[in-house]
Structure formats: structure tokens, C-alpha cells
Design an enzyme around this catalytic site. Sequence first.
Site, PDB file in Angstrom:
ATOM      1  N   ASN A 236     -74.994  25.719  48.665  1.00 34.26           N
ATOM      2  CA  ASN A 236     -74.713  24.581  47.783  1.00 34.26           C
ATOM      3  C   ASN A 236     -74.511  23.365  48.689  1.00 34.26           C
ATOM      4  O   ASN A 236     -73.752  23.459  49.654  1.00 34.26           O
ATOM      5  CB  ASN A 236     -73.454  24.900  46.964  1.00 34.26           C
ATOM      6  N   GLY A 237     -75.204  22.262  48.377  1.00 28.17           N
ATOM      7  CA  GLY A 237     -75.066  21.064  49.194  1.00 28.17           C
ATOM      8  C   GLY A 237     -76.430  20.565  49.627  1.00 28.17           C
ATOM      9  O   GLY A 237     -77.449  20.928  49.033  1.00 28.17           O
TER      10      GLY A 237
ATOM     11  N   HIS B 183     -73.355 -11.168  22.673  1.00 29.26           N
ATOM     12  CA  HIS B 183     -73.926 -11.770  23.888  1.00 29.26           C
ATOM     13  C   HIS B 183     -75.192 -11.054  24.341  1.00 29.26           C
ATOM     14  O   HIS B 183     -75.572 -11.165  25.503  1.00 29.26           O
ATOM     15  CB  HIS B 183     -72.880 -11.757  25.006  1.00 29.26           C
TER      16      HIS B 183
ATOM     17  N   CYS C  59     -74.715  23.724  41.767  1.00 30.86           N
ATOM     18  CA  CYS C  59     -75.018  24.995  42.413  1.00 30.86           C
ATOM     19  C   CYS C  59     -73.739  25.826  42.511  1.00 30.86           C
ATOM     20  O   CYS C  59     -72.695  25.326  42.917  1.00 30.86           O
ATOM     21  CB  CYS C  59     -75.616  24.869  43.814  1.00 30.86           C
TER      22      CYS C  59
ATOM     23  N   GLU D 244     -75.276  12.313  26.598  1.00 25.35           N
ATOM     24  CA  GLU D 244     -75.288  13.447  27.512  1.00 25.35           C
ATOM     25  C   GLU D 244     -75.668  14.755  26.805  1.00 25.35           C
ATOM     26  O   GLU D 244     -76.431  15.563  27.346  1.00 25.35           O
ATOM     27  CB  GLU D 244     -73.869  13.560  28.086  1.00 25.35           C
TER      28      GLU D 244
ATOM     29  N   GLU E 298     -67.065   5.912  26.870  1.00 27.34           N
ATOM     30  CA  GLU E 298     -66.992   7.370  26.955  1.00 27.34           C
ATOM     31  C   GLU E 298     -67.660   8.014  25.730  1.00 27.34           C
ATOM     32  O   GLU E 298     -68.368   9.023  25.856  1.00 27.34           O
ATOM     33  CB  GLU E 298     -65.526   7.799  27.081  1.00 27.34           C
TER      34      GLU E 298
ATOM     35  N   ARG F 200     -72.309  25.084  36.826  1.00 28.82           N
ATOM     36  CA  ARG F 200     -72.586  24.320  38.045  1.00 28.82           C
ATOM     37  C   ARG F 200     -74.082  24.114  38.288  1.00 28.82           C
ATOM     38  O   ARG F 200     -74.469  23.426  39.242  1.00 28.82           O
ATOM     39  CB  ARG F 200     -71.963  25.019  39.261  1.00 28.82           C
TER      40      ARG F 200
ATOM     41  N   LYS G 172     -70.757  10.610  26.159  1.00 28.02           N
ATOM     42  CA  LYS G 172     -70.726  11.971  25.603  1.00 28.02           C
ATOM     43  C   LYS G 172     -71.919  12.165  24.681  1.00 28.02           C
ATOM     44  O   LYS G 172     -72.581  13.189  24.715  1.00 28.02           O
ATOM     45  CB  LYS G 172     -69.410  12.156  24.828  1.00 28.02           C
TER      46      LYS G 172
ATOM     47  N   TRP H 151     -78.738  24.051  40.813  1.00 27.47           N
ATOM     48  CA  TRP H 151     -79.032  22.714  40.284  1.00 27.47           C
ATOM     49  C   TRP H 151     -79.937  22.086  41.341  1.00 27.47           C
ATOM     50  O   TRP H 151     -79.510  21.854  42.472  1.00 27.47           O
ATOM     51  CB  TRP H 151     -77.746  21.912  40.117  1.00 27.47           C
TER      52      TRP H 151
ATOM     53  N   LYS I  20     -71.914  20.499  36.200  1.00 31.35           N
ATOM     54  CA  LYS I  20     -70.529  20.082  36.424  1.00 31.35           C
ATOM     55  C   LYS I  20     -70.275  20.089  37.932  1.00 31.35           C
ATOM     56  O   LYS I  20     -70.900  20.844  38.654  1.00 31.35           O
ATOM     57  CB  LYS I  20     -69.606  21.082  35.735  1.00 31.35           C
TER      58      LYS I  20
HETATM   59  C1  F6R Z   1     -69.522  13.757  31.794  1.00 34.48           C
HETATM   60  C2  F6R Z   1     -68.938  14.309  32.999  1.00 34.48           C
HETATM   61  C3  F6R Z   1     -69.225  13.629  34.283  1.00 34.48           C
HETATM   62  C4  F6R Z   1     -68.019  13.735  35.229  1.00 34.48           C
HETATM   63  C5  F6R Z   1     -68.369  13.137  36.602  1.00 34.48           C
HETATM   64  C6  F6R Z   1     -67.175  13.157  37.528  1.00 34.48           C
HETATM   65  O1  F6R Z   1     -69.146  14.474  30.661  1.00 34.48           O
HETATM   66  O2  F6R Z   1     -68.270  15.303  32.966  1.00 34.48           O
HETATM   67  O3  F6R Z   1     -69.580  12.302  34.082  1.00 34.48           O
HETATM   68  O4  F6R Z   1     -66.948  13.064  34.658  1.00 34.48           O
HETATM   69  O5  F6R Z   1     -69.421  13.854  37.173  1.00 34.48           O
HETATM   70  O6  F6R Z   1     -66.686  14.448  37.705  1.00 34.48           O
HETATM   71  P1  F6R Z   1     -65.223  14.712  38.248  1.00 34.48           P
HETATM   72  O7  F6R Z   1     -64.276  14.254  37.209  1.00 34.48           O
HETATM   73  O8  F6R Z   1     -65.159  16.184  38.475  1.00 34.48           O
HETATM   74  O9  F6R Z   1     -65.084  13.927  39.509  1.00 34.48           O
END
Ligand code: F6R
Length: 602
Positions: free
Chosen positions: A100-101, A500, A2, A484, A477, A27, A481, A74, A597
Site C-alpha cells: 500500500n502506498g 453571484h 489499499c 459521492e 458537506e 480501503r 455526500k 485501490w 477510505k
Molecule cells: C467523504 C470522505 C472523504 C474524507 C477525506 C479525509 O465522505 O470520507 O472526503 O473525509 O478523504 O479523510 P480523513 O478524515 O480520514 O482524513
Amino acid sequence: MCGIIGRIGRGEAIEPLVTGLENLEYRGYDSAGVAVRNGAGIEIVKRSGTVDTVAEAIDGADLGGSLGIGHTRWSTHGPPTDENAHPHTCATSDVAVVHNGVIENHAALRARLRDAGHEFTSETDTEVVPHLVHEHLDRGLEPEAAFRRAVDELEGSYAIAAICDGATAIYAARQGSPLVVGYAGDGYFLASDVPAFLEYTDTVTYLEDGDVAVLRPDGVRITDRTGTPARRDRQTVDWNAGEAGKGDFDHYMLKEITEQPTSLAQAIEGRYDADTGRIALEDLDSFADVERVVLVACGTSYHAAKYGTVALRRSGVDATAILANECSLAAPPIDEETLVIAVTQSGETADTLAAVDWAKRHGARTLALTNVVGSSAARETDQQLFIRAGPEIGVAATKTFSSQAVLLSLLAHRIAVDSTGTSGLAHEELCRELERLPDHVSSIVDESTAASIATRYHGRDAYFFIGRGYGYPVAKEGALKFKEITYEHAEGFASGELKHGPLALVTPETPVYAIFTGEEDGVTRTNAAEATTRGAPVVAICPPGHDAIELADAHLAIPDVHPILSGLLATIQLQLVSYHAASLLDREIDKPRNLAKSVTVE
Ligand code: F6R
């Protein structure tokens, strides 16, 4: 998670509000809306869908007025519908609120307000706020007092902005969700994050928990809940609007991947000496008293934390990485001799902040490794190490992962030397190679064959990523990626684990990306061969001339460097593979479905 924007000042508010929403869309992108106050009352335009949808509706609505608020959502409470879009109002529409929250006591407040005759039109927790403000206005309070009273009744986490008909002000409160004030030549801004208004100003004040801010055309007043003035510094952020923009790129993600030569150069600048091998992490206090290190993080930052754990253990330091959201139920023992490192790009991740709180309650020393200077993590920890990656707008973290990983590698050496007198890392070699790191990254970005590899393996059942040592978090990772942004099934494994269990899933339809970091490559090669034997195509990520290329179906080249840096460079190839695979599938690369994000709810 948000995004909130508010603007008050000379001239029309709508353009900076829409710009702010566009800049905050990372966001949340379930719905968006604005409320603008003018002589005729408060006018609202809001819609489910992206900011573009709302911007089109605004174009036809002629929203005049010099003060307003906006929101990009969001969803937490209620699906992404027009009704649930913010701003929310009371029945008479003389109060509009964005939030937001999570308001934890919203059900009880809603029940009480309903009994008092209030009617609700959305399923959101937020809607109780304008009703509460309205209730206090009805009792004869001035708008500011009514807002304060309403906020006093809320439990949970919130960043709130409200406007009231008849009042030339924006009222804001912060508890657990970020809010920053911006000072421009012709007015004032309020936002969840600085990129929202970076075109207009880089002078900001980060609000703290418990702060209430009142923005008027002639100034901003920040107080605590009781109305006592709070001294908050103004800062100049060293990000610029160009950095926060998309430039000529189709997607922020690609822009941010290609920025890594610069972001990594910024991350390491002045922090090591290539001639002496000395690692100088500016003014961080000595780690001589540190007995063990616990890294807390989520998502991509957790993978960077795992990377750092490998470096710490290899340096001779007792280290564990734990998912921040597991700390409350499955935390390792910690005490005053523990250093807890919060790895967080945004510095606002609620799970990670809760873990910092847990660490502090146990007396541990805390350090934030973060990208955002005024973030909550930076403020709530004893010490900070900034990764200097510049703004990252794509929801999928890319450049911040590589900066986190390289800085954790330097930090590992420093902690080891301070606490044990020696370090198991071949740091002199590492320091020498750091000199060439930006060039290595440039050559990967310029010469990568990731696009053709993504095309070649397009449309398969699943995608596996394997590696050992530094290659294991990189495999995790790589898979994160990939899933995602492509929405395809992808998993990352320690290469030795394939046999395993996961091998049961390996077929000729499951490409396996195998990461070779220059350590125990023979074993990784054997693990990769277990996959080729089952008909799976293997993509070897290794230096040219490496013997893994013989068994592989395809090759992604990385330079032959120190293993710490090999893993990091392999990540960049995998970021490009994910990007191109998602592009083939025509995905919303910068705004993957269901994600946002900066995850500010637990
Ligand atoms: C994936 C991604 C998320 C963040 C996670 C933590 O591409 O960006 O998995 O890494 O939400 O976010 P931060 O680093 O801001 O604490």
C-alpha cells in the site's frame, strides 16, 4: 487506500485472510488477492473486481497453508486488471508481496532490474519489490536480510508484507502507510487497519515509520531498518467486532448514520458540564499562548474544519481552515503562536499528514482531532482529541463528521477562554442543549422523511445545497455526500453566493436544499426565494413552524436548537437524503466508484 492483511499461526490461514480482506474492502475494491505458503510453494489467487469475486475463486482453489498475505487494491499505477492485482511475485514465484502506498523510484528500479534480465508482468510500482527480494536471495542472503535490503532501496511511501518460499515468516515494513500487528491466541496478524482482524483479537501494536516486523509462529520481532530492536507498546483497542460489522443493515452507511445518537453521546461524554457550562476537554494543555488557529483537513473532514472555523471565529479566535493539500502552495502564515489542528477521521490521510509536517517545520503547536487512537496523526502531533465514534467502514464519512463538528465547537470555546479570557459562544445554552443532542438525533433518524423527498426529486439535472454561517459547511458537506454516492451533479454554496453566479444554473429541474440554522434565516429565505422564482423546488431544512416552509416545496424537520447544533442536525437529514437517493439509483453505496477510505497517497 489499499488494504493489506497477513496471518501466521496454528491452523489454516485462508479463512482469516479472506475475512480480513472483506473487512478491509473499504480501503479499495478494484481487485483483490491472496498468497498462501505451504509445503508445495506459494499459491496465489487474485482477480480484478471485488473481494467476493476472489473469495469465489478461492473456494475452488483449495489453498492450504498456515501463513499468507492478502490485498485489496485501490489503483494508482496501472488499471484494475488481473495482472495488476496483488500479490505480486518474481519470475520464479518464490517471493510474494503486497503493498500500500507509492514507490516513487519504481521506474529507475524497474529499468535496472530489466537490464539485469528480470521480466515484469504488471504495470504496478509494487512489482519491483519481489524482484528486488529475489535478487538478494540469489546473492545468497537469508530471506529476512534480502527483504531488508530490498526495502532499503525503496523511496516513497509504503506498507509492505512479503512471504518467501522456504521461510515460515511474514516480513513487513512501514514508511508513510499504516500497518498494525495483531496478537491472537493462535497466531499473529498484520494489517493496514484494526477492523481487518477484530474478530480474532483486539490486542495490537501500531508500527512506526522505519519499522521492520518479522512475524513467525512463535512471536513477532519489531526492529528499525538496521535491525536494532524497537520498543513498541501493545494496546487494547476499545472497538469490538460487532461495531465493525454491518449487523442487519443493508449498508454500513445507513448503520453509521443511525449510530449517531450513540457516537455523539460518546464524543461529548465527560467533556462538558451541563449545570455549570464548563467545558472540560480532559488533559489538553492550556491554549493561553495561542494567537491563531489553522485547521488542516480534506474532504468531509475539511467541512468539519470549516464548521469549527465558524465556531472559533464566533468565539473570538482568529481561525482559518485550509485544505491540507493546498498547504504547500497556499498556506497562511504560521509560527510558534499558531495552533494547527489536523482534522482527520482515519489519522492516515497523506495530505493531512504532510500538512502536519509543514506545521511542525514552522514551529507551530499541533493537535489531531481523529477517530483512530494509534494513527499516524495521533502519533505525530503534540496533542490529540479523540472523537470516539467507533469504526467507520462506509467510504462516505457520516458519524465521524458530526462528532468532529461537535468537538470542534467545544474546543472553540475552550481555546477562546484560554487565549482571550472570554468566549463569544453562548456556551451555557450549548451545554444545556448537548444533554438532549442524542435524543434530537434519534428523533431525526426515526422520523425523517428523507426517503420520500429523495424519491420525489429523483432523476433531476443537478442538486444544490445552500446555507450560511454553520449552514455553509453543511451545504458543502451535503453536496459532497450526494455526489459521492449518487454520482449525480451536486454543489454546495453559501446561500448569499447563489445570486453571484450559480443562479444561472437554477431551473425547475434543480432542487435546492436550503439549510436554516436559526441565524439570519430571513436572508437565507430571500436566497431560497431567488431559486423558487426561477421555478426550482426548494427543500427547507428547518424546525417545524418555520416561515421558510411557506415558500418551500418540501420540508425536512430539525429541532429548534442552538445554531451550532442546528447545522449538525441538518447534516443528518442530508446524509439520509443522499443515502436514499443513491439507493434509488442502485449505487454501490458503501464503495462508491473510484474512491476509497483512508487516502494514503498525496
Ligand atoms: C467523504 C470522505 C472523504 C474524507 C477525506 C479525509 O465522505 O470520507 O472526503 O473525509 O478523504 O479523510 P480523513 O478524515 O480520514 O482524513
